[in-house]
Design an enzyme around this catalytic site. Structure first.
Site, PDB file in Angstrom:
ATOM      1  N   CYS A 110       0.830  -1.207   0.000  1.00  0.00           N
ATOM      2  CA  CYS A 110       0.000   0.000   0.000  1.00  0.00           C
ATOM      3  C   CYS A 110       0.868   1.263   0.000  1.00  0.00           C
ATOM      4  CB  CYS A 110      -0.994  -0.025   1.157  1.00  0.00           C
ATOM      5  SG  CYS A 110      -2.365   1.139   0.938  1.00  0.00           S
ATOM      6  N   HIS A 210      -3.798  -4.745   0.719  1.00  0.00           N
ATOM      7  CA  HIS A 210      -3.298  -5.199   2.019  1.00  0.00           C
ATOM      8  C   HIS A 210      -3.368  -6.723   2.128  1.00  0.00           C
ATOM      9  CE1 HIS A 210      -2.639  -1.437   4.305  1.00  0.00           C
ATOM     10  NE2 HIS A 210      -3.464  -0.947   3.399  1.00  0.00           N
ATOM     11  N   GLU A 212      -1.823  -8.698   4.006  1.00  0.00           N
ATOM     12  CA  GLU A 212      -1.740  -9.189   5.386  1.00  0.00           C
ATOM     13  C   GLU A 212      -3.128  -9.437   5.988  1.00  0.00           C
ATOM     14  OE1 GLU A 212      -2.436  -4.854   6.041  1.00  0.00           O
ATOM     15  OE2 GLU A 212      -1.316  -6.073   4.591  1.00  0.00           O
TER      16      GLU A 212
END
Length: 231
Positions: A110, A210, A212
């Protein structure tokens, strides 16, 4: 031994327990993703001195976060652009530069993708809704937008994720002018650049979403590249 993966961290006012003060922090999902991929995460504080750690690392993650200072790419701040974190900007640019010099694998997430583009001479769109006409990439504070992203075959992201990915996005900025040396390897349906890779390096990948949050496969690819560097 697990490869040592440095993750750049936030420097923010934060509250926990009975305390509220300046803190160095990072969402736990980043460290969990690195652990689960077989790496050993280390937080890099938002200070330029963190560059000294890069020689001891096997890979680097540039984490998401606030807007990069537009003056870093020769622009005046847009009214929608957040207040700059100049210490973090300086730290991440230094860490990235050293990682590139050493050929370390890099995953830029990001904000990290934006740092990568600016570090190599590119620019940013400061408020994406003005360009694409919708807020789908950043629906509202604290809420991720789900974006279908087409990935280029043969790229690191496509090797890790396949031809498409439904990504968790939370960004109101994006790449405007692509930096020299970067190749676009993923786009959203509205044309927004969502993934890039750097030619001439074994693994330098930027993703505008993102991973994660729900898809650690790209972290596994980073750790695998770091293990190759260890060998």
């Amino acid at each position: 031994m697990r490869p040592l993966i440095g993750i750049t961290a936030y420097g923010e006012q934060a509250a926990w327990g009975v305390w509220e003060q300046q803190a160095v922090l990072l969402p736990r999902l980043y460290t969990d993703a690195v652990f689960e991929a077989g790496g050993l995460p280390v937080l890099l504080a938002p200070r330029p001195e963190s560059v000294e750690a890069v020689d001891r690392l096997d890979g680097v993650v540039l984490a998401g976060g606030p807007d990069l200072d537009p003056r870093r790419y020769g622009a005046e701040p847009d009214p929608h652009t957040g207040l700059p974190r100049t210490d973090r900007d300086a730290a991440e640019l230094a860490v990235l530069q050293r990682a590139l010099e050493l050929g370390r694998p890099v995953l830029a997430v990001c904000r990290g993708l934006q740092v990568l583009n600016v570090a190599l001479g590119g620019t940013l769109v400061q408020h994406l809704p003005d360009s694409v006409g919708h807020t789908g990439h950043n629906p509202r504070p604290g809420v991720f937008g789900r974006t279908d992203i087409a990935l280029d075959g043969g790229s690191h992201v496509a090797t890790a994720l396949g031809a498409t990915v439904i990504a968790q996005c939370h960004h109101h900025q994006a790449i405007a002018r692509l930096a020299d040396g970067l190749t676009v390897t993923g786009r959203a349906p509205d044309g927004t650049i969502e993934a890039v890779e750097l030619a001439g390096h074994p693994f330098v990948v930027g993703v505008q979403w993102h991973p994660e949050q729900d898809d650690p496969r790209i972290f596994a690819a980073l750790v695998a590249a770091a293990k190759e560097e260890q060998a």
